[in-house]
Design a protein around this motif. Structure first.
Motif, PDB file in Angstrom:
ATOM      1  N   ALA A 143       1.163   6.820  -6.685  1.00  0.00           N
ATOM      2  CA  ALA A 143      -0.020   7.618  -7.011  1.00  0.00           C
ATOM      3  C   ALA A 143       0.261   9.113  -6.926  1.00  0.00           C
ATOM      4  CB  ALA A 143      -1.170   7.240  -6.079  1.00  0.00           C
ATOM      5  N   VAL A 144       1.085   9.520  -6.006  1.00  0.00           N
ATOM      6  CA  VAL A 144       1.354  10.954  -5.842  1.00  0.00           C
ATOM      7  C   VAL A 144       2.514  11.426  -6.707  1.00  0.00           C
ATOM      8  CG1 VAL A 144       0.488  10.923  -3.483  1.00  0.00           C
ATOM      9  CG2 VAL A 144       2.908  10.524  -3.895  1.00  0.00           C
TER      10      VAL A 144
ATOM     11  N   MET B  70       0.827  -1.208   0.000  1.00  0.00           N
ATOM     12  CA  MET B  70       0.000   0.000   0.000  1.00  0.00           C
ATOM     13  C   MET B  70       0.861   1.257   0.000  1.00  0.00           C
ATOM     14  SD  MET B  70      -3.086  -1.063   2.624  1.00  0.00           S
ATOM     15  CE  MET B  70      -3.833   0.557   2.437  1.00  0.00           C
ATOM     16  N   ASP B  71       1.947   1.239   0.761  1.00  0.00           N
ATOM     17  CA  ASP B  71       2.846   2.398   0.779  1.00  0.00           C
ATOM     18  C   ASP B  71       3.447   2.640  -0.602  1.00  0.00           C
ATOM     19  OD1 ASP B  71       2.296   2.696   3.433  1.00  0.00           O
ATOM     20  OD2 ASP B  71       4.143   1.732   4.140  1.00  0.00           O
TER      21      ASP B  71
ATOM     22  N   LYS C 149       0.752   4.128  -2.834  1.00  0.00           N
ATOM     23  CA  LYS C 149       0.539   5.548  -2.537  1.00  0.00           C
ATOM     24  C   LYS C 149       1.667   6.404  -3.102  1.00  0.00           C
ATOM     25  CE  LYS C 149      -2.090   4.745   1.714  1.00  0.00           C
ATOM     26  NZ  LYS C 149      -2.089   4.891   3.191  1.00  0.00           N
ATOM     27  N   ARG C 150       2.880   5.895  -2.990  1.00  0.00           N
ATOM     28  CA  ARG C 150       4.025   6.656  -3.496  1.00  0.00           C
ATOM     29  C   ARG C 150       3.922   6.850  -5.002  1.00  0.00           C
ATOM     30  NH1 ARG C 150       8.730   5.924  -5.899  1.00  0.00           N
ATOM     31  NH2 ARG C 150       8.377   3.678  -6.099  1.00  0.00           N
TER      32      ARG C 150
END
Length: 224
Positions: A180-181, A173-174, A177-178
């Motif tokens: 995605a941004v 998940m981390d 997220k990384r």
């Protein structure tokens, strides 16, 4: 009671018991010697009765009569009775001390088990201590800490697997997220830059083409 006090008291009781056993052994040996002496006297009296022609059926009564009249035999009887009483008394005291030591050992074992259970419960609040004790008894495990490791092996294995899975999910998940941004820059097709001497107008382009053999050659050939 502190453990040091318990050990000292237990050692004192054990020493008392050894002393009682020593004295009891001495009295038993003395009684055995007195009984052996009395038996020798009885044999002597029996031999005399046989030599005197006393009938066999009356020989036992004759031996008893002679022994009762014999001061040495009477002294041995008294000594044997006294020693027997002392042996019985010491035996009773010895049993009492033995029971006391056994009870102390049991109390110490119970106290130790209670401390271990409290420690395990503190570190594992969900632990069913009654079930753990039953497990230890049924599987003949004398130590509760070892029984706990066996009793919770499946639980600890599942927890290890769950923690590994949770860690892997978190890392995934981390990473998601990384990504995605992070801004995505689209790729652009490279545009060719014309050379500096390239024609800048349509007329200049025609003029250059008319001078280029590769361009004008095929046109001339087609006209002929």
């Amino acid at each position: 009671m502190m453990e040091s006090d318990y050990r000292k008291k237990t050692a004192d009781l054990a020493a008392q018991r050894r002393e009682l056993e020593r004295r009891q052994s001495e009295f038993e040996n003395a009684r055995a010697q007195a009984e052996a002496q009395l038996e020798e006297l009885a044999k002597e009296v029996l031999i005399k009765a046989q030599e005197s022609g006393v009938p066999k059926s009356a020989q036992e009564d004759e031996v008893l009569r002679e022994l009762r009249a014999n001061p040495i035999a009477n002294a041995l009887y008294t000594k044997i009775e006294s020693l027997t009483a002392k042996v019985n008394e010491l035996d009773s005291l010895n049993r009492s001390l033995r029971d006391n030591l056994k009870q102390r050992d049991q109390n110490a074992l119970v106290s130790q088990h209670q401390r271990v259970l409290a420690y395990l419960k503190q570190n594992d609040p969900e632990l069913d201590t009654d079930a753990l004790v039953r497990f230890a008894r049924e599987n003949y495990v004398p130590r509760l800490d070892l029984a706990y490791r066996l009793y919770t092996e499946d639980k600890r294995m599942k927890r290890t697997v769950d923690e590994a899975v949770a860690k892997a999910k978190k890392e995934a998940m981390d990473e998601a997220k990384r990504l995605a941004v992070q801004p995505t820059i689209p790729l652009r097709r490279a545009v060719a830059t014309p050379p500096k001497d390239a024609p800048k107008t349509f007329d200049e382009a025609i003029e250059v083409a008319m001078k280029d053999p590769e361009v004008i050659g095929p046109l001339v050939g087609a006209g002929t």
